[in-house]
Scaffold this motif. Structure first.
Motif, PDB file in Angstrom:
ATOM      1  N   LEU A 353      12.254   6.150 -11.093  1.00 19.74           N
ATOM      2  CA  LEU A 353      12.876   4.918 -11.554  1.00 19.74           C
ATOM      3  C   LEU A 353      12.851   3.854 -10.464  1.00 19.74           C
ATOM      4  O   LEU A 353      13.265   4.110  -9.324  1.00 19.74           O
ATOM      5  N   ALA A 354      12.365   2.674 -10.810  1.00 19.25           N
ATOM      6  CA  ALA A 354      12.322   1.578  -9.852  1.00 19.25           C
ATOM      7  C   ALA A 354      12.448   0.263 -10.607  1.00 19.25           C
ATOM      8  O   ALA A 354      12.287   0.206 -11.828  1.00 19.25           O
ATOM      9  N   THR A 355      12.749  -0.805  -9.863  1.00 20.11           N
ATOM     10  CA  THR A 355      12.867  -2.138 -10.461  1.00 20.11           C
ATOM     11  C   THR A 355      12.131  -3.149  -9.602  1.00 20.11           C
ATOM     12  O   THR A 355      11.687  -2.848  -8.488  1.00 20.11           O
ATOM     13  N   GLN A 356      12.063  -4.387 -10.107  1.00 23.43           N
ATOM     14  CA  GLN A 356      11.372  -5.431  -9.361  1.00 23.43           C
ATOM     15  C   GLN A 356      12.104  -5.783  -8.071  1.00 23.43           C
ATOM     16  O   GLN A 356      11.531  -6.398  -7.167  1.00 23.43           O
ATOM     17  N   VAL A 357      13.363  -5.382  -7.922  1.00 22.34           N
ATOM     18  CA  VAL A 357      14.099  -5.597  -6.677  1.00 22.34           C
ATOM     19  C   VAL A 357      13.471  -4.778  -5.543  1.00 22.34           C
ATOM     20  O   VAL A 357      13.631  -5.101  -4.363  1.00 22.34           O
ATOM     21  N   ASP A 358      12.721  -3.744  -5.905  1.00 20.45           N
ATOM     22  CA  ASP A 358      12.069  -2.893  -4.903  1.00 20.45           C
ATOM     23  C   ASP A 358      10.750  -3.465  -4.390  1.00 20.45           C
ATOM     24  O   ASP A 358      10.173  -2.917  -3.444  1.00 20.45           O
ATOM     25  N   LEU A 359      10.260  -4.535  -4.991  1.00 21.33           N
ATOM     26  CA  LEU A 359       8.946  -5.035  -4.598  1.00 21.33           C
ATOM     27  C   LEU A 359       8.963  -5.719  -3.232  1.00 21.33           C
ATOM     28  O   LEU A 359       8.053  -5.525  -2.427  1.00 21.33           O
ATOM     29  N   ALA A 360       9.974  -6.545  -2.962  1.00 19.73           N
ATOM     30  CA  ALA A 360      10.017  -7.226  -1.664  1.00 19.73           C
ATOM     31  C   ALA A 360      10.000  -6.231  -0.507  1.00 19.73           C
ATOM     32  O   ALA A 360       9.207  -6.391   0.436  1.00 19.73           O
ATOM     33  N   PRO A 361      10.837  -5.185  -0.508  1.00 21.93           N
ATOM     34  CA  PRO A 361      10.750  -4.199   0.571  1.00 21.93           C
ATOM     35  C   PRO A 361       9.387  -3.504   0.639  1.00 21.93           C
ATOM     36  O   PRO A 361       8.921  -3.160   1.734  1.00 21.93           O
ATOM     37  N   THR A 362       8.735  -3.339  -0.501  1.00 17.48           N
ATOM     38  CA  THR A 362       7.405  -2.725  -0.516  1.00 17.48           C
ATOM     39  C   THR A 362       6.399  -3.619   0.186  1.00 17.48           C
ATOM     40  O   THR A 362       5.594  -3.157   1.006  1.00 17.48           O
ATOM     41  N   PHE A 363       6.421  -4.901  -0.124  1.00 20.78           N
ATOM     42  CA  PHE A 363       5.500  -5.833   0.526  1.00 20.78           C
ATOM     43  C   PHE A 363       5.719  -5.845   2.042  1.00 20.78           C
ATOM     44  O   PHE A 363       4.758  -5.872   2.817  1.00 20.78           O
ATOM     45  N   LEU A 364       6.980  -5.824   2.452  1.00 18.44           N
ATOM     46  CA  LEU A 364       7.275  -5.852   3.886  1.00 18.44           C
ATOM     47  C   LEU A 364       6.787  -4.584   4.579  1.00 18.44           C
ATOM     48  O   LEU A 364       6.258  -4.642   5.695  1.00 18.44           O
ATOM     49  N   GLU A 365       6.951  -3.426   3.935  1.00 17.63           N
ATOM     50  CA  GLU A 365       6.472  -2.192   4.546  1.00 17.63           C
ATOM     51  C   GLU A 365       4.955  -2.219   4.707  1.00 17.63           C
ATOM     52  O   GLU A 365       4.415  -1.776   5.727  1.00 17.63           O
ATOM     53  N   ILE A 366       4.252  -2.737   3.712  1.00 16.75           N
ATOM     54  CA  ILE A 366       2.791  -2.849   3.821  1.00 16.75           C
ATOM     55  C   ILE A 366       2.413  -3.667   5.054  1.00 16.75           C
ATOM     56  O   ILE A 366       1.464  -3.336   5.769  1.00 16.75           O
ATOM     57  N   ALA A 367       3.178  -4.725   5.310  1.00 21.75           N
ATOM     58  CA  ALA A 367       2.878  -5.619   6.432  1.00 21.75           C
ATOM     59  C   ALA A 367       3.453  -5.135   7.759  1.00 21.75           C
ATOM     60  O   ALA A 367       3.243  -5.788   8.790  1.00 21.75           O
TER      61      ALA A 367
END
Length: 450
Positions: A353-367
């Motif tokens: 289970l995940a939501t769009q609130v999880d996307l910003a932290p995902t982008f930051l981890e990639i970077a």
């Protein structure tokens, strides 16, 4: 010695920061067909290139949700990685804060993932398309290219602009002619900007957010009559909540319990909306295919992450609401998420289970950027790559706060004026089978929120 130097150069090149591309559609449902995982009979889809290039070359989420089923809050939550209750303000007061559907935009614009990527990792971030429903008068920190609006029109769109002088677009505003279709404008400028970033050898984040498939669902002129013979003849009706009886929903909240039955005219409009939504997505499919192909041609495909999602879902006749969102049912809150990039296995799925609130932290981890302490979301990068994350959530939080009355009326509506401008009609060539809000001698109205 030469061999060692070459080896070091190879390692340096391999360590180049990955690029990131986000495709964000508007009001694209996951449950009613036209999205991913595909639910339509015969696996019909208006997005075959997206299926081939993202779904079959990357990971598909099967339990991805939005946190708030309406545009400005949902997009604010994506940009900030924060939940609604941490961004909400119901009264503007004297602070000068801009309030957008109860979101305090100041908390969003000054603390987006774009700012973190730019200031902490040296990314160039371009915004192309819909930002928030209220577009700030100054470009938020972190964005160095800005072609942004609050959704605007499909035909002759207008955008706030900054950092685009290289394309002949001055800072301020740009307005297209009737020959300009919004998805094409967004896509073409995105492609040109990506080309510049690759030539500059700058890691980039392209935020590409076309208006589709939002009301009034206007396809590009070249797709307005298209309907593949394999596609469904109507929106999904084989569910007990489509045009359901008052007794079956008497224990539901608000206007759901008192909604009238759908008339024949309402059903015709719903089917027309369903078809035009698919037609708008054909242009999104063209855009996604063009961007991925372009990254391949530029030699950066293998070092680029691509994400494709929506700001929330939609409904078409469920609980007798002809169209809209604003409710916390699955069709309004469950959305697609496709992701492709380094370490993500083709044709993979993940069920957490995940939501769009999880996307910003995902982008930051990639970077390689540490997540700010105020962010509520959690990175899903490990899940995208097939890993297990012990202690992951077993539920998602949904929040909503009343925005406004938004009735949809099916009779007595003024005919549209397509192709000169957007038309609230489903039969565009005749500007017929229209819908409208109350107050235009309209009748046969259906509330969506109250």
């Amino acid at each position: 010695m030469v061999a060692r130097l070459l080896g070091l150069l190879t390692l340096a090149a391999a360590a180049a920061p990955p690029n990131i591309v986000l495709f964000l559609t508007d009001d694209q449902d996951q449950m009613l067909g036209g999205s991913f995982p595909i639910t339509s009979p015969g696996a019909a889809t208006p997005m075959p290139r997206t299926k081939a290039l993202l779904a079959e070359q990357g990971a598909t989420a099967t339990n991805f949700f939005i946190h708030t089923p309406i545009c400005c809050p949902s997009r604010s939550e994506l940009l900030s990685g924060r939940y609604f209750h941490n961004l909400k303000r119901t009264v503007a007061g004297d602070s000068g804060d801009i309030i957008c559907m109860h979101i305090n935009e100041t908390k969003v614009n000054n603390a987006t993932f774009a700012r973190s990527l730019s200031e902490q990792a040296g990314y160039s971030v371009g915004m192309f398309g819909k930002y928030l429903n209220n577009v700030p008068s100054t470009v938020p920190p972190g964005f160095d290219a800005w072609l942004a609006n609050g959704g605007g029109n499909y035909i002759a769109p207008e955008f706030n602009t900054a950092g685009l002088s290289w394309a002949g677009i001055p800072d301020g505003t740009w307005k297209g002619s009737v020959d300009n279709y919004t998805t094409s404008v967004v896509g073409n400028l995105s492609l040109a900007w990506i080309t510049r970033k690759v030539k500059d050898e700058t890691p980039f984040f392209a935020y590409i957010a076309p208006k589709a498939a939002h009301e009034p669902f206007i396809p590009a002129a070249w797709y307005v009559d298209h309907w593949d013979p394999s596609w469904p003849k109507t929106e999904p009706r084989d569910m007990p909540n489509w045009n359901c009886t008052p007794g079956s929903r008497s224990d539901h909240h608000g206007s759901i319990a008192t909604q009238p039955m759908l008339t024949h005219q309402a059903a015709e409009v719903i089917t027309g909306v369903f078809k035009n939504r698919w037609r708008t997505l054909m242009s999104v499919d063209d855009l996604i295919g063009a961007v991925i192909d372009h990254c391949h041609n530029l030699g950066v495909l293998d070092n680029t992450y691509f994400f494709y999602t929506s700001d929330h879902g939609f409904q078409l006749g469920q609980f007798n609401i002809p169209m809209d969102k604003r409710n916390v049912y699955d069709w309004d809150t469950r959305i697609h998420l496709l992701a492709r990039g380094p370490g993500i296995q083709p044709k993979s799925q993940w069920t957490q289970l995940a939501t769009q609130v999880d996307l910003a932290p995902t982008f930051l981890e990639i970077a390689g950027v540490t997540k700010p302490s105020q962010m509520d979301g959690k990175s899903v990068l490990g899940l995208l790559k097939g890993g297990e994350q012990p202690g992951w959530r077993d539920s998602v939080l949904l929040e909503y706060y009343f925005v406004d009355d938004n009735d949809k009326c099916m009779q007595g509506c003024t005919p549209g004026a397509w192709p000169q401008k957007d038309s609230w009609c489903t039969d565009l060539e005749r500007n017929a089978d229209c819908w409208c809000p109350p107050g235009y001698n309209s009748s046969s109205c259906y509330p969506t929120e109250r």
